[in-house]
Design an enzyme around this catalytic site. Sequence first.
Site, PDB file in Angstrom:
ATOM      1  N   ALA A 102       0.826  -1.292  -0.124  1.00 59.65           N
ATOM      2  CA  ALA A 102      -0.065  -0.055  -0.091  1.00 59.65           C
ATOM      3  C   ALA A 102       1.080   1.275   0.073  1.00 59.65           C
ATOM      4  O   ALA A 102       1.830   1.320   0.686  1.00 59.65           O
ATOM      5  CB  ALA A 102      -0.939   0.087   1.239  1.00 59.65           C
ATOM      6  N   GLU A 103       0.608   2.259  -0.708  1.00 53.20           N
ATOM      7  CA  GLU A 103       1.214   3.499  -1.035  1.00 53.20           C
ATOM      8  C   GLU A 103       1.473   4.204   0.563  1.00 53.20           C
ATOM      9  O   GLU A 103       2.588   5.011   0.391  1.00 53.20           O
ATOM     10  CB  GLU A 103       0.721   4.521  -1.972  1.00 53.20           C
ATOM     11  CG  GLU A 103       0.666   3.834  -3.404  1.00 53.20           C
ATOM     12  CD  GLU A 103      -0.787   3.477  -3.686  1.00 53.20           C
ATOM     13  OE1 GLU A 103      -1.343   4.033  -4.694  1.00 53.20           O
ATOM     14  OE2 GLU A 103      -1.375   2.721  -3.026  1.00 53.20           O
ATOM     15  N   ASN A 104       0.542   4.041   1.328  1.00 52.76           N
ATOM     16  CA  ASN A 104       0.811   4.784   2.628  1.00 52.76           C
ATOM     17  C   ASN A 104       1.795   3.963   3.478  1.00 52.76           C
ATOM     18  O   ASN A 104       2.023   4.620   4.679  1.00 52.76           O
ATOM     19  CB  ASN A 104      -0.552   4.974   3.262  1.00 52.76           C
ATOM     20  CG  ASN A 104      -1.335   3.646   3.443  1.00 52.76           C
ATOM     21  OD1 ASN A 104      -1.167   2.533   2.848  1.00 52.76           O
ATOM     22  ND2 ASN A 104      -2.068   3.747   4.706  1.00 52.76           N
ATOM     23  N   GLY A 105       2.377   3.087   3.145  1.00 50.17           N
ATOM     24  CA  GLY A 105       3.330   2.486   3.874  1.00 50.17           C
ATOM     25  C   GLY A 105       3.267   1.063   4.580  1.00 50.17           C
ATOM     26  O   GLY A 105       3.810   0.837   5.556  1.00 50.17           O
ATOM     27  N   ALA A 117       7.562   3.924   0.029  1.00 54.51           N
ATOM     28  CA  ALA A 117       6.419   2.744  -0.461  1.00 54.51           C
ATOM     29  C   ALA A 117       6.489   3.129  -2.004  1.00 54.51           C
ATOM     30  O   ALA A 117       6.328   2.504  -2.881  1.00 54.51           O
ATOM     31  CB  ALA A 117       4.997   3.003   0.236  1.00 54.51           C
TER      32      ALA A 117
END
Length: 220
Positions: A49-52, A91
């Site tokens: 996930a791009e938020n980490g 990320a």
Amino acid sequence: MGVGEESRDRIARRAARELKDGMVVNLGIGIPTRVADFIPEGVHVVFHAENGILGAGPSPKPGEEDAFLCNAGGFPVTVTEGASYCDSAIAFAMIRRGRIDMTVLGALEVSERGDLANWIVPGKRVAGIGGAMELAQKASRVVVVMNHVNQKGEPKIKRQCTLPLTAQACVDLIITDMAVIEVADGGLILREVMAPYTAEEVVRFTEAELRIPDGVVTIP
């Protein structure tokens, strides 16, 4: 055209069949998030996930949400054993370095050459293009999941996209409530038809030209 929960789950279940053991996979918001609920038995993948989050799991059951755990779209997620966390810069660096094996994204339109439009309808307010631009360009494989037509009954698979593009010539496979379509060098190839639809109906509701090879599979 099916747009209900059952239809969305059916699309996600078919998309989950594209998962291969050992993949690192990013799921977009909407229908793509459901793919995590249908991982084939014996297949182990790591969801990014791009938020980490590296190691996101299926959606939590109602009442079991953790307020501190969400995906990049802000929706609750679970994490798998061995999951790790990082900041969003790292990320995104994973994406930009080509470390994502596959991304599953929603779409507003896809063209016959695999152009993707999935971030804005002119005149409507949105938060921004988000991570879809990087994912569409850098993921090793791009799978689009969506309804075959829009709310007006108009085809979403076009000769040319009419909406602003997210990325050009990036889509590898399109999975809709009507069909599974491969994006090849020579155009679009109909690979599977979702019952009760027929190949003729898929062609009628697709603006772009479709090649129909022998042996098209019907999914019950």
